[in-house]
Design an enzyme around this catalytic site. Structure first.
Site, PDB file in Angstrom:
ATOM      1  N   GLY A  11       0.833  -1.206   0.000  1.00 23.64           N
ATOM      2  CA  GLY A  11       0.000   0.000   0.000  1.00 23.64           C
ATOM      3  C   GLY A  11       0.864   1.251   0.000  1.00 23.64           C
ATOM      4  N   GLY A  13      -0.229   4.335   0.086  1.00 26.09           N
ATOM      5  CA  GLY A  13      -1.055   5.470   0.515  1.00 26.09           C
ATOM      6  C   GLY A  13      -0.232   6.333   1.455  1.00 26.09           C
ATOM      7  N   PHE A  14      -0.918   7.101   2.290  1.00 27.53           N
ATOM      8  CA  PHE A  14      -0.207   8.035   3.174  1.00 27.53           C
ATOM      9  C   PHE A  14       0.706   7.301   4.154  1.00 27.53           C
ATOM     10  CE2 PHE A  14      -3.744  10.667   1.747  1.00 27.53           C
ATOM     11  CZ  PHE A  14      -3.060  11.829   1.424  1.00 27.53           C
ATOM     12  N   GLY A  15       0.214   6.203   4.743  1.00 28.74           N
ATOM     13  CA  GLY A  15       1.009   5.483   5.740  1.00 28.74           C
ATOM     14  C   GLY A  15       2.210   4.786   5.118  1.00 28.74           C
ATOM     15  N   VAL A  79      -2.278  -7.903  -3.320  1.00 31.09           N
ATOM     16  CA  VAL A  79      -2.008  -8.988  -2.368  1.00 31.09           C
ATOM     17  C   VAL A  79      -3.306  -9.735  -2.121  1.00 31.09           C
ATOM     18  CG1 VAL A  79      -1.408  -9.488   0.032  1.00 31.09           C
ATOM     19  CG2 VAL A  79      -0.082  -7.802  -1.271  1.00 31.09           C
ATOM     20  N   GLU A 171     -18.376  18.173   1.609  1.00 26.21           N
ATOM     21  CA  GLU A 171     -17.604  18.770   0.516  1.00 26.21           C
ATOM     22  C   GLU A 171     -18.248  18.476  -0.837  1.00 26.21           C
ATOM     23  OE1 GLU A 171     -13.362  18.846   2.933  1.00 26.21           O
ATOM     24  OE2 GLU A 171     -13.745  17.204   1.572  1.00 26.21           O
ATOM     25  N   ALA A 316      -5.355  11.134   7.152  1.00 22.80           N
ATOM     26  CA  ALA A 316      -4.019  11.051   6.570  1.00 22.80           C
ATOM     27  C   ALA A 316      -2.893  11.345   7.578  1.00 22.80           C
ATOM     28  CB  ALA A 316      -3.943  11.991   5.370  1.00 22.80           C
TER      29      ALA A 316
HETATM   30  C1  LIG Z   1     -12.924  10.909  -0.258  1.00 21.59           C
HETATM   31  C2  LIG Z   1     -11.976  10.947   0.927  1.00 21.59           C
HETATM   32  C3  LIG Z   1     -11.637  12.159   1.491  1.00 21.59           C
HETATM   33  C4  LIG Z   1     -10.760  12.224   2.573  1.00 21.59           C
HETATM   34  N1  LIG Z   1     -10.433  13.447   3.093  1.00 21.59           N
HETATM   35  C5  LIG Z   1      -9.517  13.523   4.070  1.00 21.59           C
HETATM   36  C6  LIG Z   1      -9.084  14.788   4.553  1.00 21.59           C
HETATM   37  O1  LIG Z   1      -9.573  15.848   4.123  1.00 21.59           O
HETATM   38  N2  LIG Z   1      -8.114  14.811   5.511  1.00 21.59           N
HETATM   39  C7  LIG Z   1      -7.555  13.654   6.000  1.00 21.59           C
HETATM   40  O2  LIG Z   1      -6.647  13.725   6.833  1.00 21.59           O
HETATM   41  N3  LIG Z   1      -7.965  12.446   5.580  1.00 21.59           N
HETATM   42  C8  LIG Z   1      -8.920  12.350   4.628  1.00 21.59           C
HETATM   43  N4  LIG Z   1      -9.335  11.125   4.176  1.00 21.59           N
HETATM   44  C9  LIG Z   1      -8.825   9.905   4.841  1.00 21.59           C
HETATM   45  C10 LIG Z   1      -7.424   9.586   4.376  1.00 21.59           C
HETATM   46  O3  LIG Z   1      -7.336   9.659   2.972  1.00 21.59           O
HETATM   47  C11 LIG Z   1      -7.062   8.189   4.877  1.00 21.59           C
HETATM   48  O4  LIG Z   1      -7.147   8.176   6.277  1.00 21.59           O
HETATM   49  C12 LIG Z   1      -5.658   7.819   4.451  1.00 21.59           C
HETATM   50  O5  LIG Z   1      -5.567   7.756   3.045  1.00 21.59           O
HETATM   51  C13 LIG Z   1      -5.264   6.478   5.046  1.00 21.59           C
HETATM   52  O6  LIG Z   1      -3.977   6.165   4.606  1.00 21.59           O
HETATM   53  P1  LIG Z   1      -3.540   4.649   4.438  1.00 21.59           P
HETATM   54  O7  LIG Z   1      -2.075   4.691   4.137  1.00 21.59           O
HETATM   55  O8  LIG Z   1      -3.977   3.852   5.603  1.00 21.59           O
HETATM   56  O9  LIG Z   1      -4.371   4.079   3.221  1.00 21.59           O
HETATM   57  P2  LIG Z   1      -4.623   4.660   1.756  1.00 21.59           P
HETATM   58  O10 LIG Z   1      -4.096   6.040   1.621  1.00 21.59           O
HETATM   59  O11 LIG Z   1      -6.046   4.415   1.471  1.00 21.59           O
HETATM   60  O12 LIG Z   1      -3.726   3.725   0.828  1.00 21.59           O
HETATM   61  C14 LIG Z   1      -3.955   2.347   0.720  1.00 21.59           C
HETATM   62  C15 LIG Z   1      -3.175   1.822  -0.478  1.00 21.59           C
HETATM   63  O13 LIG Z   1      -3.198   0.408  -0.435  1.00 21.59           O
HETATM   64  C16 LIG Z   1      -3.429  -0.102  -1.727  1.00 21.59           C
HETATM   65  N5  LIG Z   1      -4.052  -1.431  -1.584  1.00 21.59           N
HETATM   66  C17 LIG Z   1      -5.240  -1.713  -0.995  1.00 21.59           C
HETATM   67  N6  LIG Z   1      -5.457  -3.051  -1.009  1.00 21.59           N
HETATM   68  C18 LIG Z   1      -4.388  -3.605  -1.622  1.00 21.59           C
HETATM   69  C19 LIG Z   1      -4.031  -4.943  -1.953  1.00 21.59           C
HETATM   70  N7  LIG Z   1      -4.820  -5.984  -1.636  1.00 21.59           N
HETATM   71  N8  LIG Z   1      -2.857  -5.165  -2.592  1.00 21.59           N
HETATM   72  C20 LIG Z   1      -2.051  -4.131  -2.916  1.00 21.59           C
HETATM   73  N9  LIG Z   1      -2.337  -2.839  -2.624  1.00 21.59           N
HETATM   74  C21 LIG Z   1      -3.485  -2.581  -1.982  1.00 21.59           C
HETATM   75  C22 LIG Z   1      -4.338   0.936  -2.366  1.00 21.59           C
HETATM   76  O14 LIG Z   1      -4.269   0.850  -3.782  1.00 21.59           O
HETATM   77  C23 LIG Z   1      -3.786   2.244  -1.813  1.00 21.59           C
HETATM   78  O15 LIG Z   1      -2.778   2.779  -2.638  1.00 21.59           O
HETATM   79  C24 LIG Z   1     -10.216  11.026   3.092  1.00 21.59           C
HETATM   80  C25 LIG Z   1     -10.554   9.799   2.523  1.00 21.59           C
HETATM   81  C26 LIG Z   1     -11.423   9.755   1.454  1.00 21.59           C
HETATM   82  C27 LIG Z   1     -11.775   8.433   0.828  1.00 21.59           C
END
Ligand SMILES: Cc1cc2nc3c(=O)[nH]c(=O)nc-3n(C[C@H](O)[C@H](O)[C@H](O)COP(=O)(O)OP(=O)(O)OC[C@H]3O[C@@H](n4cnc5c(N)ncnc54)[C@H](O)[C@@H]3O)c2cc1C
Length: 433
Positions: A11, A13-15, A79, A171, A316
């Site tokens: 993943g 994403g942010f984390g 995965v 929003e 995030a």
């Molecule tokens: C529409 C929306 C608006 C938001 N607005 C805000 C905001 O204004 N401020 C804020 O702080 N937070 C906001 N959030 C929340 C924030 O985006 C999440 O808390 C944050 O992205 C979590 O980070 P993460 O790293 O856990 O997961 P994510 O950023 O969701 O990343 C997960 C990653 O894992 C990958 N993945 C998933 N499953 C699999 C798999 N089986 N195999 C391989 N890769 C996989 C995905 O493709 C993705 O790239 C918002 C969320 C959404 C949906």
């Protein structure tokens, strides 16, 4: 020579990205596995869904982000399962990847509280495909209303229902209202886009419940000034091709957007580990999976409790702080130093925007609303975007919208419908209305 310790981060994403950034120059080799080829800035996804920004302005190819990091390899793969004993991930093509340390950062998706059959009618917003699907439906609804000769049928085509009044729902509602009232009116000949009904339905007693009550009341008032109908204390009982049912009555609506509820990705299932109701894996205070010091789970995929028992929010900054913490633990282990103290979340504040010159900010020590909050919201989001080109491009687009109320990304494409896992577009059902 022995190969360097292999850290696999699932993943980007942010984390996950933060963990990889913080492991720069550590004695490790890193493999990122993501089923998308891009990192997505989800906080601005609603702007891609409402034609303010193009998808490419809020997403970046993962490979490109790490082009100067020879220690980082990227795999485009999903995965499917994890063999904890063999320390192996199984990918969608059947191949396996061995890890020494595994960081699971796969995030969450929207949840329909047991009504997954509503998804085709009420898509949620999580991916770029979701955003282009929603953008297509909103724009197409106006197009179909323009062509509709039967005046009785037009109101449903011009009714937009958003379910859930958290930040995303608020929003979206504000942005659709501005699209209908400010951007589109001059462009249609047979309909008055001011007639569009934007209905925001929330089961709880107020909008933006994470904010203080006065800011929440300001947000509701701002939405209503934009012409959004805010319905509180009404759970949606049904979503179908005709619209929604709430408060025992149906409301005909061609466009429904789901902005309520999240469900974690199935990391707990992969590991057969304990999870909460939303599927978030319960981790130890150092963010490892119980009984497996070599596996970490972070961000929206994990539930981490604060000392007062409240969960760390699914936002995030929390995911980033957890990613940074995990990198610190891995570094300490490799150095043979004592483990860092348990993870402590530092809440930096909450921000939400309702529309042009209307936003709210709660930093705890100071609360802001109105135009100042809106400018600060904009600056903060531009600051957190990756890359100079995207920052300039988003800033320019926002200035253009601010000055001219024109939204440039108003394309109807069917790309979202063709991607596996996204909601099909119920065109046939809609035509029946
Ligand atoms: C529409 C929306 C608006 C938001 N607005 C805000 C905001 O204004 N401020 C804020 O702080 N937070 C906001 N959030 C929340 C924030 O985006 C999440 O808390 C944050 O992205 C979590 O980070 P993460 O790293 O856990 O997961 P994510 O950023 O969701 O990343 C997960 C990653 O894992 C990958 N993945 C998933 N499953 C699999 C798999 N089986 N195999 C391989 N890769 C996989 C995905 O493709 C993705 O790239 C918002 C969320 C959404 C949906």
């Amino acid at each position: 020579m022995a190969e360097a310790h292999h850290v696999v981060v699932v993943g980007a994403g942010f984390g996950g990205l933060e963990a990889v950034h913080r492991l720069a120059r550590a004695p490790v080799r890193i493999t990122i596995v993501d089923r998308r080829n891009h990192h997505l800035f989800q906080p601005l996804l609603y702007q891609a869904a409402t034609a303010s920004l193009a998808p490419s302005e809020i997403a970046w190819p993962i490979r490109h982000l790490f082009r100067r990091r020879p220690d980082v390899a990227t795999l485009l793969a999903s995965v499917e399962s994890i063999d904890k004993q063999a320390h192996e991930l199984r990918l969608d093509d059947g191949s396996t990847v061995h890890y020494d340390t595994l960081v699971l950062a796969t995030g969450a998706r929207h949840a329909y509280f047991g009504h997954d059959d509503w998804e085709p009618f009420a898509p949620g917003l999580k991916t770029l495909e979701d955003a282009t699907t929603i953008r297509g439906r909103i724009l197409l609804a106006f197009e179909e209303a323009e062509r509709e000769p039967d005046e009785q049928k037009r109101p449903a085509l011009m009714t937009f229902v958003i379910v859930g009044a958290g930040p995303t729902g608020v929003e979206l509602a504000g942005a659709i209202a501005e699209l209908a009232r400010a951007t589109l009116p001059a462009e249609f000949r047979h309909i008055n886009t001011h007639d569009a009904r934007i209905v925001l339905i929330e089961a709880g007693p107020r909008v933006l419940p994470a904010f203080a009550e006065d800011l929440s009341a300001y947000a509701k008032d701002s939405l209503e000034r934009l012409g959004v109908e805010v319905v509180l204390g009404q759970p949606v009982m049904e979503c179908n091709a005709d619209g929604v049912v709430f408060g025992g009555k149906p409301l005909a609506a061609a466009t429904i957007i789901w902005a309520a509820g999240v469900q974690s990705s199935p990391v707990a299932h992969w590991l057969d580990a304990p999870a909460d109701k939303a599927g978030r894996l319960k981790v130890e205070p150092d963010l490892t999976v119980p009984g497996h010091k070599e596996i970490f789970a972070i961000g929206d995929a994990a539930i981490v409790l604060r000392p007062d028992g409240r969960p760390v929010p699914g936002i995030a900054p929390a995911a980033k702080q957890e990613g940074a913490h995990v990198a610190g633990v891995i570094r300490a282990r490799l150095r043979g130093s004592p483990a860092p103290p348990p993870f402590r979340y530092k809440h930096q504040g909450d921000l939400a925007t309702i529309g042009k010159r209307r936003a709210i900010i709660d930093f705890g020590w100071i609360k802001l609303k109105g135009a100042i909050a809106w400018w600060l919201w904009g600056l903060a989001h531009i600051y957190f975007l990756i890359g100079v080109r995207n920052r300039l491009s988003v800033a320019l687009n926002w200035l253009w919208i601010y000055a001219r109320d024109q939204r440039g990304a108003r394309l109807i494409t069917w790309w979202g419908d063709e991607v596996e896992g996204t909601a099909p577009f119920p065109r046939e059902e809609r035509r029946r209305m």
